[in-house]
Write an enzyme that holds these catalytic residues in place. Sequence first.
Site, PDB file in Angstrom:
ATOM      1  N   TYR A  82       0.794  -1.231   0.000  1.00 38.32           N
ATOM      2  CA  TYR A  82       0.000   0.000   0.000  1.00 38.32           C
ATOM      3  C   TYR A  82       0.826   1.281   0.000  1.00 38.32           C
ATOM      4  CZ  TYR A  82      -4.456  -2.331   0.011  1.00 38.32           C
ATOM      5  OH  TYR A  82      -5.549  -3.072  -0.374  1.00 38.32           O
ATOM      6  N   GLU A 139      -8.701  -6.787   4.436  1.00 42.41           N
ATOM      7  CA  GLU A 139      -7.964  -7.868   3.782  1.00 42.41           C
ATOM      8  C   GLU A 139      -7.230  -8.756   4.777  1.00 42.41           C
ATOM      9  OE1 GLU A 139      -5.633  -5.748   0.894  1.00 42.41           O
ATOM     10  OE2 GLU A 139      -7.439  -5.061  -0.151  1.00 42.41           O
TER      11      GLU A 139
END
Length: 395
Positions: free
Chosen positions: A95, A137
């Site tokens: 990310y 997630e």
Amino acid sequence: MLSQKTIDIVKSTAPVLEQHGKTITTVFYKNMFAAHPELLNIFNHANQSKGRQQTALANTVYAAAANIDNLGAIIPAVIQIAHKHRSLGVEKEHYPIVGYHLLGAIKEVLGDAATPEIIEAWGEAYEVIADAFIGIEEDMYDKAAEVDGGWRTFKEFVIVDKVTESDVITSFYLKPADDEQLPTYEPGQYITIRFRIPGEQYTINRQYSLSQAPGKDTFRISVKREDEFAPNGKASVHLYQHMNIGDTIEVSAPAGDFYLNTESSSPVTLISGGVGITPMMAMYETIASNSPERPVAFLHSARTRKHQAFNDVLRSMTGSLANATYEVLYSEEGDGFINREFLAKHVVEGSDIYVCGPTPFMQAVISALHDIGVTEDKIHFEFFGPKEELELQHA
């Protein structure tokens, strides 16, 4: 929590992102892959080449900007994307890389209009959005690993059977190489398979629906052979020509938010076009095994009889069910297409409706369902690949 100033700045950029979103995401992917080519081992190259991934990300970024003061409104979209990320092995360490190149792309495309104040606000907003994805997630990874027979990312499987279903569809039966039991899954979910093609620099990842009901000792995927020169043809041609019984392949745990509601006893209508039949097979077989009294209609469209998979199996299952109908149209043999009149005749009244097939097929079918009075909450549909916007036409 974001400050009101940050929220106001991000929301004010939403119209610009709507206008320039795909340009920004195209630049983003180009720059990110140039700096981190190892990420090409995760992303679907075919979706990149067709522009679908860029469009899907642009839509997500715009939705995030428009709803930055109420991110709960986009949680369904976040969950859908998170399923795909989990099945591909996207991890939290990816990310920061994404954030860096996304902000860089916004600056590159918008130029002086992307003031330091705007970039700073978007940096703060991205951290909040990324944390939401990471949290969802991580929970999905944990649940995938904790179930009986489960695992976190990828596991080696062996092809134990390969069956021709039609002129264009072949089924592959996959069994864990360690002979461990398989986890259960929801009928309609998919797996990612991962393999290398000799001569190719990067790993190939493809997501395929599980085309049989859970509870077996194998996973079954049913693959349409695409043209070898098509963007998505490389994987299917390799599977058809070079992957055989005894070969190994890496497989993710089942994922996806498109699946049959097995807790309900309400009627069901399954509508598929072409290879969109695959998740419906898992749903229909589950109904046949677990709730054979449940009213169900299976409506399918194929080009020709030679293109149709599972026809004999479907007719056999339908004959064994108390309240089932199965109808198929062959468009190139004079039957026409699934349209408003066909649906008005065959959709089970009050049913939950599941739709899967090529995007133009789904656009036509869902538009026709709306035209005959089916409400939005009754319609569930699945894209093969990144989620797109359906351009619905109404009579």
